[in-house]
Scaffold this active site. Structure first.
Site, PDB file in Angstrom:
ATOM      1  N   HIS A 265      36.311  49.766  42.416  1.00 11.29           N
ATOM      2  CA  HIS A 265      36.473  48.540  41.643  1.00 11.29           C
ATOM      3  C   HIS A 265      37.572  48.744  40.616  1.00 11.29           C
ATOM      4  O   HIS A 265      37.688  49.823  40.049  1.00 11.29           O
ATOM      5  CB  HIS A 265      35.156  48.177  40.939  1.00 11.29           C
ATOM      6  CG  HIS A 265      35.107  46.752  40.536  1.00 11.29           C
ATOM      7  ND1 HIS A 265      35.622  46.309  39.347  1.00 11.29           N
ATOM      8  CD2 HIS A 265      34.655  45.654  41.205  1.00 11.29           C
ATOM      9  CE1 HIS A 265      35.471  45.002  39.285  1.00 11.29           C
ATOM     10  NE2 HIS A 265      34.904  44.575  40.403  1.00 11.29           N
ATOM     11  N   ASP A 316      29.734  44.194  47.109  1.00 13.74           N
ATOM     12  CA  ASP A 316      29.835  43.826  48.523  1.00 13.74           C
ATOM     13  C   ASP A 316      29.101  44.786  49.454  1.00 13.74           C
ATOM     14  O   ASP A 316      28.788  44.427  50.584  1.00 13.74           O
ATOM     15  CB  ASP A 316      31.308  43.760  48.947  1.00 13.74           C
ATOM     16  CG  ASP A 316      32.022  42.653  48.212  1.00 13.74           C
ATOM     17  OD1 ASP A 316      31.517  41.521  48.230  1.00 13.74           O
ATOM     18  OD2 ASP A 316      33.074  42.912  47.607  1.00 13.74           O
TER      19      ASP A 316
END
Ligand code: COA
Length: 373
Positions: A265, A316
């Protein structure tokens, strides 16, 4: 050497670390691994209904039971989508990328949802609710048509998540399915100035309109470095196929310097606070469906990524196996993300307009100069 010669242009490639505006909507703390929605830690809200958190974003406060009921009714009366959008979905959804069908369908809504003055907050909220309600119906219809089935008309007596699953499956879902969908929706509603939200804010900063902004945002969410990662995760799990294949598959991918989808991320340097909720649901769904392998494979990948790269799973990663266990087609995971994120996008559009400044960064030109024809 003169001062001028020493000055170096600093290029913020990918806008890493650049703060481009204020927001009261959500705070992503990458060091602490914390996500705040309008003052509430995401862990506080994970049990809420979609409507409760939608109310928080639209009106600034969690609703009283009465206010929640009112918002639910307000969304319910907006579930229906125009016939031309249904026709478009019926003709195109099978052969096109579901996010492309969604993007065009949402854009088509401008034919029936009138533009409203950008400074009229009440009308802008109405438009946001229209977009939120109708995106659920559009995505469910896309899912049906892709499976060779007819779209199911919305049931206006059902809450948002329940109606959404009902329209996808054609049958009344169990409470646990609705609960899982509510939590997944809530976890995906907003996330600071992520790529698609920033896209929406850039579009509306030109004083364009809300539908243009969210249409562009859908295009941005489609990419595998953003919302498209959840579909890519499930495709990876299906390709790996079995627990014993995990280690060699990941070893090979990493040695070829490939990105493992669902990991890493830009902002979080520690665990993504949303991932633990999805991990719990993935495990529970595996047990419920008596098919633990997807969770076990996911956990094995997570362990390898932690050991080898010190990179954490993001939102996700475990949403993929959760949705798969719920019987949802992998290609629909990103459109489902869009249904939830529509709340964040529209709230950001309205926030941008309250204190607007045209988004217009500069480019560092590195091409030649002085050429003559
Ligand atoms: N798999 C393997 N390595 C990864 C990785 C992943 N998913 N994510 C980051 N890395 C590695 C990079 O290879 C790079 O290593 P290097 O320094 O040895 O070259 C390092 O970590 C930094 O990666 P970088 O791509 O510069 O970080 P970023 O801030 O741009 O990354 C993402 C953010 C999300 C784009 C990136 O982590 C990614 O592509 N993840 C996969 C897609 C995904 O899950 N997206 C959804 C995000 S919510």
């Amino acid at each position: 050497m003169g001062c001028e010669a020493m000055q170096e242009t600093i290029v913020a490639k990918g806008l890493d670390g650049v703060i481009v505006g204020d927001t009261v909507l959500s705070r992503v703390d990458g060091e602490k691994g914390e996500l705040i929605y309008r003052g509430y830690d995401i862990d506080e809200l994970a049990d809420c209904t979609f409507e409760e958190v939608c109310h928080l974003f639209m009106y600034g406060e969690l609703p009283s039971p009465e206010q929640e009921k009112k918002l639910r009714a307000n969304l319910q009366k907006r579930y229906d989508i125009p016939a031309e959008v249904i026709n478009f979905i019926c003709e195109n959804a099978k052969n096109d990328h579901p996010m492309a069908t969604l993007r065009t369908s949402v854009s088509m809504l401008s034919a029936s949802i009138k533009e409203v003055p950008l400074n009229n907050e009440a009308l802008m909220i109405d438009m946001a609710l229209d977009l939120i309600a109708k995106t659920g119906t559009i995505v469910a219809a896309i899912s049906r048509v892709r499976q060779g089935k007819n779209p199911v008309a919305p049931n206006v007596s059902l809450g948002f998540s329940k109606n959404f699953i009902y329209m996808c499956s054609g049958s009344m879902p169990e409470d646990i399915v609705v609960k899982t969908m509510d939590t997944a929706m809530v976890l995906h509603i907003d996330h600071g100035f992520n790529a698609s939200t920033f896209t929406a804010r850039v579009v509306v900063s030109t004083l364009s309109d809300m539908i243009s902004a969210v249409t562009a945002a859908i295009g941005s969410l489609k990419g595998p470095l953003h919302g498209g990662a959840n579909t890519a995760v499930m495709k990876m799990l299906l390709e790996i196929g079995a627990l014993e294949n995990v280690a060699p598959w990941i070893d090979k991918a990493l040695s070829e310097k490939r990105k493992i989808m669902g990991f890493g991320h830009r902002v979080y340097k520690v665990a993504d606070p949303r991932a633990k909720h999805l991990k719990r649901m993935s495990k529970e769904w595996g047990e419920r469906a008596h098919e633990k392998k997807w969770f076990q494979m996911s956990e094995a990948i997570e362990n390898i990524m932690q050991e080898r790269k010190r990179i954490n799973a993001n939102v996700d990663f475990y949403s993929a196996s959760t949705y798969y266990m719920m019987g949802i087609e992998p290609d629909m995971y990103t459109p489902i993300f869009a249904v939830a994120r529509m709340v964040g996008w529209t709230a950001h559009v309205m926030e941008q307009l309250k204190d607007n400044r045209l988004m217009r960064p500069e480019a560092h030109y590195i091409g030649p100069v002085g050429k003559k024809r």
